[in-house]
Design a protein around this motif. Structure first.
Motif, PDB file in Angstrom:
ATOM      1  N   CYS A 198      25.091 -17.982 -67.706  1.00 61.06           N
ATOM      2  CA  CYS A 198      24.436 -19.227 -68.135  1.00 61.06           C
ATOM      3  C   CYS A 198      25.449 -20.155 -68.774  1.00 61.06           C
ATOM      4  O   CYS A 198      26.563 -19.746 -69.114  1.00 61.06           O
ATOM      5  CB  CYS A 198      23.293 -18.935 -69.111  1.00 61.06           C
ATOM      6  SG  CYS A 198      23.836 -18.215 -70.678  1.00 61.06           S
ATOM      7  N   SER A 199      25.055 -21.407 -68.920  1.00 63.84           N
ATOM      8  CA  SER A 199      25.918 -22.396 -69.557  1.00 63.84           C
ATOM      9  C   SER A 199      25.768 -22.371 -71.071  1.00 63.84           C
ATOM     10  O   SER A 199      26.715 -22.652 -71.803  1.00 63.84           O
ATOM     11  CB  SER A 199      25.576 -23.799 -69.034  1.00 63.84           C
ATOM     12  OG  SER A 199      25.608 -23.831 -67.627  1.00 63.84           O
ATOM     13  N   ILE A 200      24.555 -22.048 -71.539  1.00 62.72           N
ATOM     14  CA  ILE A 200      24.287 -21.924 -72.963  1.00 62.72           C
ATOM     15  C   ILE A 200      23.083 -20.996 -73.133  1.00 62.72           C
ATOM     16  O   ILE A 200      22.149 -21.023 -72.333  1.00 62.72           O
ATOM     17  CB  ILE A 200      24.013 -23.299 -73.627  1.00 62.72           C
ATOM     18  CG1 ILE A 200      23.885 -23.152 -75.136  1.00 62.72           C
ATOM     19  CG2 ILE A 200      22.801 -23.998 -73.023  1.00 62.72           C
ATOM     20  CD1 ILE A 200      23.880 -24.485 -75.884  1.00 62.72           C
TER      21      ILE A 200
ATOM     22  N   SER B 284      14.459 -29.557 -78.582  1.00 62.98           N
ATOM     23  CA  SER B 284      15.838 -29.156 -78.894  1.00 62.98           C
ATOM     24  C   SER B 284      16.537 -28.535 -77.695  1.00 62.98           C
ATOM     25  O   SER B 284      17.703 -28.838 -77.418  1.00 62.98           O
ATOM     26  CB  SER B 284      15.838 -28.168 -80.065  1.00 62.98           C
ATOM     27  OG  SER B 284      15.354 -28.775 -81.241  1.00 62.98           O
ATOM     28  N   MET B 285      15.838 -27.658 -76.954  1.00 60.41           N
ATOM     29  CA  MET B 285      16.489 -26.999 -75.825  1.00 60.41           C
ATOM     30  C   MET B 285      16.855 -28.005 -74.738  1.00 60.41           C
ATOM     31  O   MET B 285      17.891 -27.874 -74.078  1.00 60.41           O
ATOM     32  CB  MET B 285      15.605 -25.882 -75.264  1.00 60.41           C
ATOM     33  CG  MET B 285      14.350 -26.335 -74.551  1.00 60.41           C
ATOM     34  SD  MET B 285      13.429 -24.953 -73.785  1.00 60.41           S
ATOM     35  CE  MET B 285      13.046 -23.948 -75.199  1.00 60.41           C
ATOM     36  N   THR B 286      16.022 -29.032 -74.568  1.00 59.19           N
ATOM     37  CA  THR B 286      16.318 -30.053 -73.567  1.00 59.19           C
ATOM     38  C   THR B 286      17.505 -30.903 -73.997  1.00 59.19           C
ATOM     39  O   THR B 286      18.401 -31.196 -73.193  1.00 59.19           O
ATOM     40  CB  THR B 286      15.088 -30.940 -73.339  1.00 59.19           C
ATOM     41  OG1 THR B 286      13.962 -30.119 -73.057  1.00 59.19           O
ATOM     42  CG2 THR B 286      15.314 -31.905 -72.190  1.00 59.19           C
ATOM     43  N   GLU B 287      17.513 -31.292 -75.259  1.00 59.90           N
ATOM     44  CA  GLU B 287      18.627 -32.089 -75.779  1.00 59.90           C
ATOM     45  C   GLU B 287      19.946 -31.336 -75.631  1.00 59.90           C
ATOM     46  O   GLU B 287      20.965 -31.922 -75.227  1.00 59.90           O
ATOM     47  CB  GLU B 287      18.379 -32.432 -77.246  1.00 59.90           C
ATOM     48  CG  GLU B 287      17.235 -33.411 -77.459  1.00 59.90           C
ATOM     49  CD  GLU B 287      16.862 -33.579 -78.918  1.00 59.90           C
ATOM     50  OE1 GLU B 287      16.087 -34.507 -79.232  1.00 59.90           O
ATOM     51  OE2 GLU B 287      17.335 -32.774 -79.754  1.00 59.90           O
ATOM     52  N   MET B 288      19.916 -30.031 -75.936  1.00 59.19           N
ATOM     53  CA  MET B 288      21.154 -29.260 -75.845  1.00 59.19           C
ATOM     54  C   MET B 288      21.590 -29.076 -74.392  1.00 59.19           C
ATOM     55  O   MET B 288      22.780 -29.149 -74.073  1.00 59.19           O
ATOM     56  CB  MET B 288      20.974 -27.920 -76.549  1.00 59.19           C
ATOM     57  CG  MET B 288      20.745 -28.077 -78.044  1.00 59.19           C
ATOM     58  SD  MET B 288      20.517 -26.525 -78.926  1.00 59.19           S
ATOM     59  CE  MET B 288      22.202 -25.971 -79.016  1.00 59.19           C
TER      60      MET B 288
ATOM     61  N   GLY C  54      29.242 -26.941 -79.648  1.00 56.90           N
ATOM     62  CA  GLY C  54      28.919 -25.746 -80.412  1.00 56.90           C
ATOM     63  C   GLY C  54      29.216 -24.467 -79.648  1.00 56.90           C
ATOM     64  O   GLY C  54      29.847 -24.470 -78.582  1.00 56.90           O
ATOM     65  N   GLU C  55      28.761 -23.350 -80.198  1.00 57.97           N
ATOM     66  CA  GLU C  55      28.956 -22.050 -79.568  1.00 57.97           C
ATOM     67  C   GLU C  55      28.067 -21.928 -78.317  1.00 57.97           C
ATOM     68  O   GLU C  55      26.995 -22.530 -78.241  1.00 57.97           O
ATOM     69  CB  GLU C  55      28.601 -20.931 -80.553  1.00 57.97           C
ATOM     70  CG  GLU C  55      29.463 -20.903 -81.801  1.00 57.97           C
ATOM     71  CD  GLU C  55      30.904 -20.501 -81.494  1.00 57.97           C
ATOM     72  OE1 GLU C  55      31.101 -19.739 -80.523  1.00 57.97           O
ATOM     73  OE2 GLU C  55      31.806 -20.955 -82.222  1.00 57.97           O
TER      74      GLU C  55
END
Length: 356
Positions: A159-161, A313-317, A328-329
């Motif tokens: 995955c990417s994040i 938040s998950m969409t923004e990230m 970020g990590e």
């Protein structure tokens, strides 16, 4: 956005109607009734009013494990984040399609194959099965999509994040503290616990019941696990489980459930048996329905995060990762856990009013 609101209203009416008028059987979870791909309306902002006529199209797919009330609330946050992105000067106009796997690993794998073949740019992925769904997520990542793991599968090379918005150990700690207060305040000499897990294949969420089992080993005098079962996030199945427990384990005085739907199924059985007044029902995920039920006394406590905030938040990230703006990590963990019960429900609602 309009689609998510419609789904949310329909699901809330199903649960509320059952609780008020039935008391004999809850309807099945929304995932049972939504096996087809769900698509939202047109993007809230078009290329002409955001990034100009030369804006590039950005296609997002969300492969979800099942369509629960929490997921519908999460979708509202996703839609809000996309609308905000489309009103920015990003150079892109984003749209999203929702794919409901309906708790079926094979369907999720097939959905992701379709997503890859149809040229999506971002995949947000909520796994049906921590191991069984992994090949689908990895295939999308290997195909070049920006892949957002929303269920912490601990596979950073696929995955990417990887996002941990649930932070299950911390949620369990909050719930344990709330339950400990029942003992400290003399409301019970011992807690005889029934545990209704979510889905067995989603191993990370098992912490929502396992914390009780570890606690029982530490304090067997005051914490006694009487029974456990898998409710599969479903109200009707959880109601049936509780109806059996009322007969087989009448000493149960608190039931820990995996989500709001399971909690309402359990409460429905207890109300029907006239045992709700002597049995606490607690759950994870702070959904609108959970807040309503805390207000009327059906549910005693909900621990967790706001699903809508998580969706936003998950969409923004994911969008930041796609745009090369995330610094970020690769593995992200949130720690904004809270609980809501009768003591703080009014204060919580003052800051987080229930959407009608």
């Amino acid at each position: 956005m309009e689609k998510a609101k419609t789904l949310k209203k329909a699901l809330s009416w199903m649960i509320v109607g059952t609780m008020l008028f039935g008391l004999a059987g809850c309807g099945k979870a929304a995932s049972e009734n939504a096996n087809q791909t769900e698509k939202n309306q047109e993007p809230a902002a078009t290329a002409e009013n955001s990034a100009g006529t030369d804006a590039k199209s950005l296609r997002i797919a969300y492969s979800m494990d099942s369509l629960t009330e929490g997921m519908v609330a999460q979708m509202e946050g996703v839609d809000e984040a996309i609308a905000a992105f489309n009103n920015s000067q990003s150079g892109y106009t984003a749209s999203i399609d929702y794919f409901n796997a309906a708790s079926d690993v094979e369907k999720q794998i097939s959905d992701v194959e379709t997503i890859i073949q149809n040229g999506y740019d971002i995949l947000m992925f909520s796994s049906v099965d921590t191991s069984g769904s992994l090949p689908a997520m990895k295939a999308a990542y290997d195909a070049g999509l920006t892949v957002v793991d929303t269920r912490k599968m601990d596979q950073l090379d696929s995955c990417s994040i990887s996002l941990d918005f649930c932070n299950e150990p911390l949620q369990g700690e909050f719930m344990r503290n709330w339950m400990q207060a029942l003992l400290d305040d003399g409301k019970a000499e011992a807690l005889h616990v029934g545990i209704v897990y979510g889905a067995a294949a989603q191993t990370y969420q098992l912490e929502r019941g396992d914390f009780v089992k570890r606690w029982a080993e530490e304090d067997p005098e005051h914490i006694i696990v009487e029974a456990d079962a898998y409710g599969d996030w479903d109200a009707e199945k959880s109601q049936s489980i509780m109806e059996d427990w009322i007969q087989a384990h009448p000493e149960i005085n608190i039931v820990v459930t995996g989500n709001t739907a399971e909690a309402l199924g359990v409460a429905n059985a207890l109300i029907g048996a006239q045992k709700k007044e002597t049995t606490w029902v607690v759950s994870f995920d702070i959904t609108n329905e959970a807040l309503i039920r805390i207000q009327d006394g059906t549910l005693d406590c909900a621990v967790g995060f706001s699903p809508k905030d998580n969706g936003r938040s998950m969409t923004e990230m994911g969008l930041k990762v796609f745009m090369g703006e995330y610094e970020g990590e690769k593995e992200y963990k949130d720690d904004h856990v809270q609980y809501v019960d009768a003591t703080n429900i009014e204060a919580y609602l003052a800051e987080n009013p229930i959407e009608k």
